[in-house]
Design an enzyme around this catalytic site. Structure first.
Site, PDB file in Angstrom:
ATOM      1  N   LYS A 132      30.854   2.611 -13.692  1.00 28.19           N
ATOM      2  CA  LYS A 132      31.522   2.662 -15.005  1.00 28.19           C
ATOM      3  C   LYS A 132      32.327   3.961 -15.173  1.00 28.19           C
ATOM      4  CE  LYS A 132      29.014   2.604 -19.015  1.00 28.19           C
ATOM      5  NZ  LYS A 132      29.421   3.645 -19.977  1.00 28.19           N
ATOM      6  N   SER A 133      31.706   5.089 -14.843  1.00 33.95           N
ATOM      7  CA  SER A 133      32.417   6.372 -15.027  1.00 33.95           C
ATOM      8  C   SER A 133      33.685   6.416 -14.175  1.00 33.95           C
ATOM      9  CB  SER A 133      31.511   7.540 -14.615  1.00 33.95           C
ATOM     10  OG  SER A 133      30.428   7.640 -15.485  1.00 33.95           O
ATOM     11  N   GLY A 186      31.813   5.729 -25.487  1.00 32.98           N
ATOM     12  CA  GLY A 186      31.848   7.180 -25.684  1.00 32.98           C
ATOM     13  C   GLY A 186      32.733   7.861 -24.650  1.00 32.98           C
ATOM     14  N   ARG A 242      28.649   8.661 -33.465  1.00 29.55           N
ATOM     15  CA  ARG A 242      28.340   9.652 -32.412  1.00 29.55           C
ATOM     16  C   ARG A 242      29.204  10.910 -32.591  1.00 29.55           C
ATOM     17  NH1 ARG A 242      28.130   6.695 -26.765  1.00 29.55           N
ATOM     18  NH2 ARG A 242      27.314   8.741 -26.154  1.00 29.55           N
ATOM     19  N   SER A 258      27.806  18.154 -20.590  1.00 26.40           N
ATOM     20  CA  SER A 258      28.425  16.843 -20.790  1.00 26.40           C
ATOM     21  C   SER A 258      29.684  16.698 -19.943  1.00 26.40           C
ATOM     22  CB  SER A 258      28.778  16.649 -22.270  1.00 26.40           C
ATOM     23  OG  SER A 258      29.697  15.600 -22.407  1.00 26.40           O
ATOM     24  N   GLN A 292      31.628  14.274 -20.211  1.00 32.04           N
ATOM     25  CA  GLN A 292      32.685  13.742 -21.085  1.00 32.04           C
ATOM     26  C   GLN A 292      33.473  14.894 -21.712  1.00 32.04           C
ATOM     27  OE1 GLN A 292      30.627  11.098 -23.753  1.00 32.04           O
ATOM     28  NE2 GLN A 292      30.437   9.501 -22.202  1.00 32.04           N
ATOM     29  N   ASP A 319      21.443   9.078 -17.984  1.00 29.56           N
ATOM     30  CA  ASP A 319      21.469   7.662 -18.407  1.00 29.56           C
ATOM     31  C   ASP A 319      20.249   6.873 -17.922  1.00 29.56           C
ATOM     32  OD1 ASP A 319      23.852   8.013 -19.710  1.00 29.56           O
ATOM     33  OD2 ASP A 319      25.085   7.319 -18.035  1.00 29.56           O
ATOM     34  N   LYS A 347      23.117   9.378 -27.551  1.00 28.83           N
ATOM     35  CA  LYS A 347      23.774   8.370 -26.705  1.00 28.83           C
ATOM     36  C   LYS A 347      24.113   7.151 -27.571  1.00 28.83           C
ATOM     37  CE  LYS A 347      23.850  10.722 -22.978  1.00 28.83           C
ATOM     38  NZ  LYS A 347      25.150  11.168 -22.481  1.00 28.83           N
ATOM     39  N   ARG A 391      21.558   0.180 -22.327  1.00 34.03           N
ATOM     40  CA  ARG A 391      20.549   0.664 -21.363  1.00 34.03           C
ATOM     41  C   ARG A 391      19.124   0.447 -21.872  1.00 34.03           C
ATOM     42  NH1 ARG A 391      23.891   2.470 -17.476  1.00 34.03           N
ATOM     43  NH2 ARG A 391      25.674   3.700 -18.152  1.00 34.03           N
TER      44      ARG A 391
HETATM   45  C1  S3P Z   1      29.642   9.832 -18.695  1.00 29.94           C
HETATM   46  C2  S3P Z   1      28.940  10.967 -18.973  1.00 29.94           C
HETATM   47  C3  S3P Z   1      27.620  10.982 -19.604  1.00 29.94           C
HETATM   48  C4  S3P Z   1      26.959   9.616 -19.546  1.00 29.94           C
HETATM   49  C5  S3P Z   1      27.893   8.503 -19.885  1.00 29.94           C
HETATM   50  C6  S3P Z   1      29.090   8.500 -18.953  1.00 29.94           C
HETATM   51  C7  S3P Z   1      30.986   9.956 -18.096  1.00 29.94           C
HETATM   52  O1  S3P Z   1      27.751  11.355 -20.950  1.00 29.94           O
HETATM   53  O2  S3P Z   1      25.834   9.586 -20.404  1.00 29.94           O
HETATM   54  O3  S3P Z   1      27.226   7.245 -19.792  1.00 29.94           O
HETATM   55  O4  S3P Z   1      31.521   8.947 -17.591  1.00 29.94           O
HETATM   56  O5  S3P Z   1      31.537  11.070 -18.110  1.00 29.94           O
HETATM   57  P1  S3P Z   1      27.765  12.919 -21.375  1.00 29.94           P
HETATM   58  O6  S3P Z   1      28.895  13.501 -20.678  1.00 29.94           O
HETATM   59  O7  S3P Z   1      27.958  12.942 -22.863  1.00 29.94           O
HETATM   60  O8  S3P Z   1      26.432  13.440 -20.963  1.00 29.94           O
END
Ligand code: S3P
Length: 432
Positions: free
Chosen positions: A20-21, A92, A120, A163, A165, A315, A342, A390
């Protein structure tokens, strides 16, 4: 969704979907690069489709040809103002990464999301971007976000919350910003963005020292597209790995799984608990580590995992908690603060649902304590998920041991793993 007990384990080769990422980044980065990018094995889930629609709405040509996605990138400044608000559903990752990217564009935009995403925290990304001069307005520190695109100023940003993200949002903002942006990551998080930017020719330098990471990126250098093979998702694999570990007579194989060392904490943790997991055929493709995995039924023992594990497997705590419930001794997972923000407050829901299943457990501050027994008596068979994919999948695996369990709001599974139920049933599971 009803998950029922399985009697003779799960067996076979599991079809795990694309990561996914990496799928989100495989749309975002080629859309602002130069050239044509063919992407194989992209995850076609709701979250990723929201990212895809966002870029189509900003004028990027994206074709779906057979199983491939083809993106025609036209450079850092090629995006067009979208006609409508950009709706990101439950995602997110899309929200934080797009906030960064859009804050350094020459047009204004508005990001919106579903009820869960709209609750969030977004100030974790808007605050560091504001240090770069971004103009982001919000009434509640969450979506909707009104982004007034502008020229940002390169500066030094120290990221306090672990994070990926946040880091990725800042990196994407700095791509279109003149000068040198320096990012300090106090705890190292998943590095898919850095890896992809590096392979697309970004001017990026990375140093690691004393468990910290220092990233220097010089903006306004055009990126050059490359084809991408998205590896399969370790986070999605974790549900099957634990299902095989805790159900007798199981033996499964998972192929082409992303084994990125900033993200493989679940493998390290389960092995420490005594799991029979074999990693082989290790290779590198598109800068990402990939491997095949076999798993067989194992007697697990409990373990204590400190906060250093949290960044490597944030996760995976819902499914790790299920594994710990069938171990022969107690477990403690420490430093789970980020689990509270989350798709749901995951720490709260893990405790609530485990207790409902008869597991003796508690959360103390941000630590989770689990005391397994040989025999569980479920209080009632309804699992509350608050639309968190999840939590839904983790307790579906719980159902394979203690079912039937009714998993509420299980449609959320489509955000990351649309074929989850079909896959489990193909291997010998019993989910209706
Ligand atoms: C992700 C980072 C994680 C993870 C999310 C996907 C990403 O979040 O929990 O499912 O793709 O960069 P955080 O960066 O907020 O920890």
């Amino acid at each position: 969704m009803i998950s029922s007990v399985i009697s003779n384990g799960i067996k076979g080769v599991v079809n795990i979907p694309g990561d996914k990422s990496i799928s989100h980044r495989s749309i975002i980065i080629p859309s602002i690069s130069n050239g044509i990018c063919e992407i194989n094995n992209i995850l076609k889930s709701d979250d990723v489709m929201h990212t895809l629609k966002a870029f189509k709405s900003m004028g990027v040509r994206i074709d779906e040809i057979d199983q491939k996605l083809v993106i025609y990138g036209k450079g850092l400044n090629s995006l067009k103002k979208p006609k409508n608000n950009i709706y990101l559903g439950n995602s997110g990752t899309s929200a934080r990464l797009l906030t960064g990217l859009l804050s350094s564009q020459s047009f204004d935009s508005t990001l919106t999301g579903d009820k869960s995403l709209s609750s969030r925290p977004m100030n974790r990304i808007s605050n560091p971007l504001t240090e770069m001069g971004a103009r982001i307005k919000t009434t509640t520190s969450s979506l909707p976000l009104f982004i007034q695109g502008t020229n940002l100023a390169a500066t030094s940003i120290n990221i306090k919350i672990p994070s990926a993200q946040i880091k990725s949002g800042i990196l994407l903002a700095s791509l279109n910003t003149k000068g040198e942006t320096n990012i300090t990551e106090n705890k190292i998080t998943r590095d898919h963005t850095e890896k992809m930017l590096d392979s697309f020719g970004a001017n990026i330098e990375i140093k690691k020292l004393d468990k910290k990471k220092y990233i220097k990126i010089i903006g306004q250098k055009e990126l050059v597209s490359k084809n991408i093979d998205v590896p399969n998702d370790l986070s999605s694999s974790a549900f099957f790995i634990v299902c095989a570990l805790i159900n007798n007579n199981s033996h499964i194989t998972l192929k082409n799984i992303n084994n990125n060392p900033t993200r493989n904490g679940i493998i390290l943790a389960l092995k420490k608990m005594g799991a029979k997991i074999n990693i082989f055929n290790q290779k590198i493709n598109n800068n990402e580590n990939i491997c095949d995995i076999t798993v067989e039924t194992s007697m697990l023992h409990g373990c204590e995992f400190g906060p250093e594990y949290a960044d490597l497997m944030i996760d995976e705590y819902p499914i790790l908690s299920i594994a710990a419930s069938f171990a022969k001794s107690p477990s403690i997972f420490r430093g789970l603060k980020e689990l509270r923000v989350k798709e749901s407050d995951r720490l709260k829901l893990i405790v609530l649902n485990l207790q409902n299943c008869g597991v003796n457990c508690r959360a103390e501050n941000d630590d989770l304590f689990i005391y397994p027994t040989d025999k569980y008596e479920t209080k009632n068979n309804v699992i509350k998920t608050e639309f968190d994919h999840r939590i839904a999948m983790a307790f579906a695996i719980m159902g394979t041991k203690l079912g039937p369990l009714e998993i509420k709001d299980s449609k959320s599974i489509n955000t990351s793993f649309p074929n989850f139920r079909k896959e489990i049933n193909n291997l010998g599971g019993n989910i209706s």
